[in-house]
Structure formats: structure tokens, C-alpha cells
Motif scaffolding. Structure first.
Motif: not given
Length: 120
Positions: A3-11, A95-101, A106-116
Motif C-alpha cells: 500500500q505504501d508503494l501504491k500511495d507513492k505512485a499516486i503521490a 487511457d494508460a497503463a503504467v509500471y513503477f519499479r 525511490l522510483i527507479t523505472r517507469i514504463e508507460e503504455y498510453a493510447c492516443l
């Protein structure tokens, strides 16, 4: 912990919404990488934040509405909709799907899959 990581992604996203560029970047490792499904390959977090900042002027508001989040140790995968209102009155959504590592909080990787963008 998950939940802490989920909250960090949202923050992180809330900082972007509020144009708090330095605060968003501070949530990331200096060596964090960012990938988008635009064919340009990996970039640095510094390049990603600078690119957003450079494109923000015609935007009145931007809101990330989280659809779902899934997490496991060190990772968060989420779907969201970015709702954008332009200063000229136009509106659209992405609309997007995003991966956070994460490593050491700390965030070390973001991968974003977004549509037009589509009309909001």
C-alpha cells in the motif's frame, strides 16, 4: 508495504498534476529511467520531467484518475485515465497503463503504455 508503494505512485502523479516538478523528480532515483510506447526507447527521469514541463503551458488542468492498482514487492502496475482541460476550453483523455519499479523507496523505472488522446 505494498500500500505504501501504491500511495507513492499516486503521490508522484499528484506532483505532476500540480506542476511540482522538483517534488516529482525527488521521488525518483537520480538514475531512474522512463520508457513510453512511442518508439523512442528509454529516457532519464530528468528528460521526462523536463518534457512534461515544456508541454504544460497550454494546459489548464490535468488529473490522473486511477482505475486500478496491483502491487508486489518493489513494483506497482496501474491503469489510469489522464483527463486534460486546455486553456482554450478543449478537453481530452488518455487511457494508460503504467509500471513503477521502486528500490529503497525511490522510483527507479517507469514504463508507460498510453493510447492516443480521445475527446473527454
Amino acid at each position: 508495504m505494498s500500500q505504501d508503494l501504491k500511495d507513492k505512485a499516486i503521490a508522484y502523479l499528484r506532483h505532476l498534476e500540480n506542476r511540482e516538478w522538483a517534488d516529482a523528480q525527488a521521488m525518483c532515483s537520480e538514475k531512474a529511467t522512463v520508457w513510453h510506447n512511442d518508439g523512442k526507447g528509454d529516457g532519464t527521469i530528468q528528460e521526462n520531467v523536463a518534457g512534461m514541463e515544456a508541454q504544460i503551458d497550454p494546459i489548464e488542468s490535468m488529473r490522473y484518475d486511477i482505475t486500478r492498482q496491483i502491487s508486489q514487492p518493489g513494483e506497482v502496475l496501474q491503469q489510469h485515465v489522464v483527463n486534460v482541460v486546455m486553456k482554450d476550453g478543449g478537453a481530452f483523455r488518455v487511457d494508460a497503463a503504467v509500471y513503477f519499479r521502486f528500490e529503497d523507496g525511490l522510483i527507479t523505472r517507469i514504463e508507460e503504455y498510453a493510447c492516443l488522446p480521445s475527446n473527454g
